[in-house]
Motif scaffolding. Structure first.
Motif, PDB file in Angstrom:
ATOM      1  N   GLY A 234       0.786  -1.228   0.000  1.00 25.87           N
ATOM      2  CA  GLY A 234       0.000   0.000   0.000  1.00 25.87           C
ATOM      3  C   GLY A 234       0.814   1.271   0.000  1.00 25.87           C
ATOM      4  N   ARG A 235       2.140   1.157   0.164  1.00 20.53           N
ATOM      5  CA  ARG A 235       2.968   2.371   0.253  1.00 20.53           C
ATOM      6  C   ARG A 235       2.940   3.171  -1.043  1.00 20.53           C
ATOM      7  NH1 ARG A 235       9.164   1.300   1.255  1.00 20.53           N
ATOM      8  NH2 ARG A 235       9.062   0.988  -1.008  1.00 20.53           N
ATOM      9  N   ASN A 236       3.151   2.514  -2.179  1.00 21.75           N
ATOM     10  CA  ASN A 236       3.147   3.246  -3.446  1.00 21.75           C
ATOM     11  C   ASN A 236       1.782   3.846  -3.747  1.00 21.75           C
ATOM     12  OD1 ASN A 236       5.833   2.602  -3.784  1.00 21.75           O
ATOM     13  ND2 ASN A 236       5.444   0.858  -5.138  1.00 21.75           N
ATOM     14  N   GLU A 237       0.729   3.101  -3.411  1.00 20.16           N
ATOM     15  CA  GLU A 237      -0.623   3.619  -3.622  1.00 20.16           C
ATOM     16  C   GLU A 237      -0.888   4.842  -2.751  1.00 20.16           C
ATOM     17  OE1 GLU A 237       0.276   0.494  -3.146  1.00 20.16           O
ATOM     18  OE2 GLU A 237      -1.072  -0.921  -4.166  1.00 20.16           O
ATOM     19  N   MET A 238      -0.393   4.812  -1.514  1.00 18.81           N
ATOM     20  CA  MET A 238      -0.569   5.978  -0.651  1.00 18.81           C
ATOM     21  C   MET A 238       0.183   7.180  -1.188  1.00 18.81           C
ATOM     22  SD  MET A 238       0.052   6.478   3.456  1.00 18.81           S
ATOM     23  CE  MET A 238      -1.519   5.709   3.911  1.00 18.81           C
ATOM     24  N   ILE A 239       1.402   6.961  -1.656  1.00 17.00           N
ATOM     25  CA  ILE A 239       2.182   8.068  -2.201  1.00 17.00           C
ATOM     26  C   ILE A 239       1.481   8.674  -3.411  1.00 17.00           C
ATOM     27  CG2 ILE A 239       4.341   8.627  -3.392  1.00 17.00           C
ATOM     28  CD1 ILE A 239       5.714   6.638  -1.469  1.00 17.00           C
ATOM     29  N   GLU A 240       0.887   7.843  -4.263  1.00 19.12           N
ATOM     30  CA  GLU A 240       0.134   8.358  -5.407  1.00 19.12           C
ATOM     31  C   GLU A 240      -1.024   9.240  -4.951  1.00 19.12           C
ATOM     32  OE1 GLU A 240      -1.168   5.226  -7.942  1.00 19.12           O
ATOM     33  OE2 GLU A 240       0.862   4.540  -8.422  1.00 19.12           O
ATOM     34  N   LYS A 241      -1.732   8.789  -3.931  1.00 22.13           N
ATOM     35  CA  LYS A 241      -2.851   9.583  -3.417  1.00 22.13           C
ATOM     36  C   LYS A 241      -2.359  10.903  -2.819  1.00 22.13           C
ATOM     37  CE  LYS A 241      -6.220   5.947  -2.390  1.00 22.13           C
ATOM     38  NZ  LYS A 241      -7.193   5.446  -1.388  1.00 22.13           N
ATOM     39  N   LEU A 242      -1.265  10.844  -2.044  1.00 22.89           N
ATOM     40  CA  LEU A 242      -0.713  12.063  -1.459  1.00 22.89           C
ATOM     41  C   LEU A 242      -0.228  13.019  -2.546  1.00 22.89           C
ATOM     42  CD1 LEU A 242       1.255  10.411   1.465  1.00 22.89           C
ATOM     43  CD2 LEU A 242      -0.739  11.887   1.721  1.00 22.89           C
ATOM     44  N   ASN A 243       0.404  12.470  -3.570  1.00 23.93           N
ATOM     45  CA  ASN A 243       0.877  13.319  -4.667  1.00 23.93           C
ATOM     46  C   ASN A 243      -0.263  14.081  -5.332  1.00 23.93           C
ATOM     47  OD1 ASN A 243       3.519  12.534  -4.276  1.00 23.93           O
ATOM     48  ND2 ASN A 243       3.535  11.022  -5.933  1.00 23.93           N
ATOM     49  N   ALA A 244      -1.414  13.442  -5.428  1.00 22.47           N
ATOM     50  CA  ALA A 244      -2.571  14.096  -6.048  1.00 22.47           C
ATOM     51  C   ALA A 244      -2.993  15.342  -5.268  1.00 22.47           C
ATOM     52  CB  ALA A 244      -3.737  13.119  -6.151  1.00 22.47           C
ATOM     53  N   TYR A 245      -2.694  15.356  -3.969  1.00 23.55           N
ATOM     54  CA  TYR A 245      -3.000  16.525  -3.128  1.00 23.55           C
ATOM     55  C   TYR A 245      -1.760  17.379  -2.873  1.00 23.55           C
ATOM     56  CZ  TYR A 245      -7.417  14.148  -2.064  1.00 23.55           C
ATOM     57  OH  TYR A 245      -8.649  13.533  -2.138  1.00 23.55           O
ATOM     58  N   HIS A 246      -0.655  17.061  -3.548  1.00 22.31           N
ATOM     59  CA  HIS A 246       0.609  17.796  -3.385  1.00 22.31           C
ATOM     60  C   HIS A 246       1.087  17.749  -1.930  1.00 22.31           C
ATOM     61  CE1 HIS A 246      -0.034  19.215  -7.472  1.00 22.31           C
ATOM     62  NE2 HIS A 246      -1.240  19.649  -7.099  1.00 22.31           N
ATOM     63  N   ILE A 247       0.937  16.571  -1.306  1.00 28.44           N
ATOM     64  CA  ILE A 247       1.398  16.345   0.065  1.00 28.44           C
ATOM     65  C   ILE A 247       2.713  15.581   0.015  1.00 28.44           C
ATOM     66  CG2 ILE A 247       0.877  15.232   2.272  1.00 28.44           C
ATOM     67  CD1 ILE A 247      -2.112  15.641   1.596  1.00 28.44           C
ATOM     68  N   TYR A 248       3.706  16.060   0.714  1.00 22.45           N
ATOM     69  CA  TYR A 248       5.066  15.529   0.637  1.00 22.45           C
ATOM     70  C   TYR A 248       5.180  14.148   1.291  1.00 22.45           C
ATOM     71  CZ  TYR A 248      10.107  15.167   1.305  1.00 22.45           C
ATOM     72  OH  TYR A 248      11.399  14.731   1.303  1.00 22.45           O
ATOM     73  N   SER A 249       6.016  13.303   0.707  1.00 22.28           N
ATOM     74  CA  SER A 249       6.369  12.014   1.319  1.00 22.28           C
ATOM     75  C   SER A 249       7.797  11.661   0.937  1.00 22.28           C
ATOM     76  CB  SER A 249       5.418  10.900   0.864  1.00 22.28           C
ATOM     77  OG  SER A 249       5.519  10.690  -0.531  1.00 22.28           O
ATOM     78  N   GLU A 250       8.408  10.780   1.738  1.00 24.76           N
ATOM     79  CA  GLU A 250       9.734  10.274   1.401  1.00 24.76           C
ATOM     80  C   GLU A 250       9.893   8.868   1.955  1.00 24.76           C
ATOM     81  OE1 GLU A 250      12.114  13.399   3.236  1.00 24.76           O
ATOM     82  OE2 GLU A 250      12.722  12.034   4.843  1.00 24.76           O
ATOM     83  N   ILE A 251      10.822   8.105   1.367  1.00 21.17           N
ATOM     84  CA  ILE A 251      11.067   6.713   1.744  1.00 21.17           C
ATOM     85  C   ILE A 251      12.539   6.540   2.092  1.00 21.17           C
ATOM     86  CG2 ILE A 251      11.050   4.305   0.981  1.00 21.17           C
ATOM     87  CD1 ILE A 251       8.908   5.067  -1.066  1.00 21.17           C
ATOM     88  N   HIS A 252      12.800   5.803   3.166  1.00 20.42           N
ATOM     89  CA  HIS A 252      14.153   5.386   3.516  1.00 20.42           C
ATOM     90  C   HIS A 252      14.149   3.875   3.712  1.00 20.42           C
ATOM     91  CE1 HIS A 252      15.567   9.505   3.993  1.00 20.42           C
ATOM     92  NE2 HIS A 252      14.396   9.740   4.579  1.00 20.42           N
ATOM     93  N   GLN A 253      15.091   3.217   3.071  1.00 16.57           N
ATOM     94  CA  GLN A 253      15.165   1.756   3.094  1.00 16.57           C
ATOM     95  C   GLN A 253      16.297   1.303   4.003  1.00 16.57           C
ATOM     96  OE1 GLN A 253      13.062  -0.336   0.832  1.00 16.57           O
ATOM     97  NE2 GLN A 253      13.626  -1.695   2.497  1.00 16.57           N
ATOM     98  N   ILE A 254      15.979   0.453   4.977  1.00  9.34           N
ATOM     99  CA  ILE A 254      16.984  -0.210   5.797  1.00  9.34           C
ATOM    100  C   ILE A 254      17.298  -1.535   5.114  1.00  9.34           C
ATOM    101  CG2 ILE A 254      17.506  -1.182   8.054  1.00  9.34           C
ATOM    102  CD1 ILE A 254      17.174   1.854   8.106  1.00  9.34           C
ATOM    103  N   GLU A 255      18.543  -1.773   4.754  1.00  8.25           N
ATOM    104  CA  GLU A 255      18.895  -2.931   3.927  1.00  8.25           C
ATOM    105  C   GLU A 255      19.033  -4.196   4.761  1.00  8.25           C
ATOM    106  OE1 GLU A 255      18.859  -2.833   0.614  1.00  8.25           O
ATOM    107  OE2 GLU A 255      18.254  -0.728   0.780  1.00  8.25           O
ATOM    108  N   GLU A 256      17.997  -4.500   5.498  1.00  9.27           N
ATOM    109  CA  GLU A 256      17.949  -5.707   6.321  1.00  9.27           C
ATOM    110  C   GLU A 256      16.514  -6.221   6.354  1.00  9.27           C
ATOM    111  OE1 GLU A 256      20.438  -7.256   7.795  1.00  9.27           O
ATOM    112  OE2 GLU A 256      22.012  -5.774   7.426  1.00  9.27           O
TER     113      GLU A 256
END
Length: 286
Positions: A234-256
């Motif tokens: 659901g993360r990518n879908e949420m980001i798409e929805k937030l983008n439609a409202y011009h609401i900022y998001s960011e992702i950080h990946q822990i490689e474990e």
């Protein structure tokens, strides 16, 4: 494990009641917060911090090490107690956290909180709850009937560490039903908290899914994720929805693959840094 270490210049207020549950299974009892902040009398933005434990276990002490370190960077950090599933199912935990946000605004002068800059973070089940709080800004059906209703429960930023974003995707529904079969009809932890199977309680499962409640009032969000794919759903879908409202998001990946990475070194320090940088960006001083 990261251990609690109160930094120089940071003060602690611990075991502070923020609301009372008069009729809990454990009787009349208080829900508590801890508060950490610089000992300088200035006003700072606040960060409420929500522990994990599959909505059924854990306590706010799990957030203390991170809260202490973030406080040293100019935040009033507030690890929060909330009701778990053995005490009360959904929506009790959400209503507790909304009450805690309102409590923070009601006590802003006492603890030096800038009421225009209040954020929430959470880990695992706490990350889900933090996301639900932030996505449902302005949603009357999610508000509850807790104290301090003269104050807003809206938050201005969210940090979600491996918290699920939806319960109603088919993979999760199928996995839950398979777990029920393996448990000979007993409910797994998520279904206990959601009061039963999806097929029997669709409205509850939907109401508790942050992905379904993104609006123009939702808060900016930072995702900090392990490599475990179940926590990306659901993360990518949420980001798409937030983008439609011009609401900022960011992702950080822990490689474990390790799920509770935030509790351990060396990832603890990365999580603290990601959180501070995101909050500095989304809650700038006015």
């Amino acid at each position: 494990m990261a251990l609690p270490i109160l930094p120089l210049g940071v003060i602690a207020y611990e075991n502070i009641p923020y609301t009372v549950i008069p009729d809990s299974p454990y009787g009349h009892r208080e829900l508590l917060v801890n508060i950490y902040r610089k000992n300088d009398g200035k006003k700072y933005p606040a960060l409420l911090m929500v522990h994990g434990g599959a909505w059924s276990s854990g306590d706010r002490s799990m957030q203390i090490p991170m809260a202490q370190q973030i406080a040293a960077h100019g935040y009033v950090t507030i690890p929060v107690e909330y009701r778990l599933s053995p005490e009360a199912p959904y929506p009790a935990a959400l209503h507790d956290l909304k009450t805690a946000v309102r409590w923070a605004r009601a006590h802003a002068e006492e603890y030096g909180i800038d009421t225009t800059r209040i954020s929430i973070s959470g880990c695992s089940a706490g990350g889900h709850l933090a996301s639900l709080v932030g996505m449902t800004n302005g949603s009357a059906r999610h508000e509850g009937t807790g104290q301090y209703r003269e104050h807003s429960s809206d938050v201005q930023a969210v940090v979600d560490m491996d918290g699920v974003l939806t319960f109603v995707n088919q993979e999760n529904i199928d996995e839950t039903n398979e777990n029920i079969r393996k448990l000979n009809g007993e409910l797994p932890k998520n279904a206990i908290w959601l009061q039963g199977r999806y097929e029997d309680h669709k409205k509850i499962w939907e109401e508790a899914s942050p992905l379904l409640w993104v609006t123009e009032k939702s808060a900016p969000i930072c995702f900090i994720n392990s490599l475990n794919p179940r926590y990306h759903t659901g993360r990518n879908e949420m980001i798409e929805k937030l983008n439609a409202y011009h609401i900022y998001s960011e992702i950080h990946q822990i490689e474990e693959l390790l799920h509770p990475f935030w509790l351990f070194h060396p990832w603890f320090n990365d999580v603290v840094l990601y959180t501070i940088n995101f909050l500095d960006k989304t809650l700038p001083e006015k």
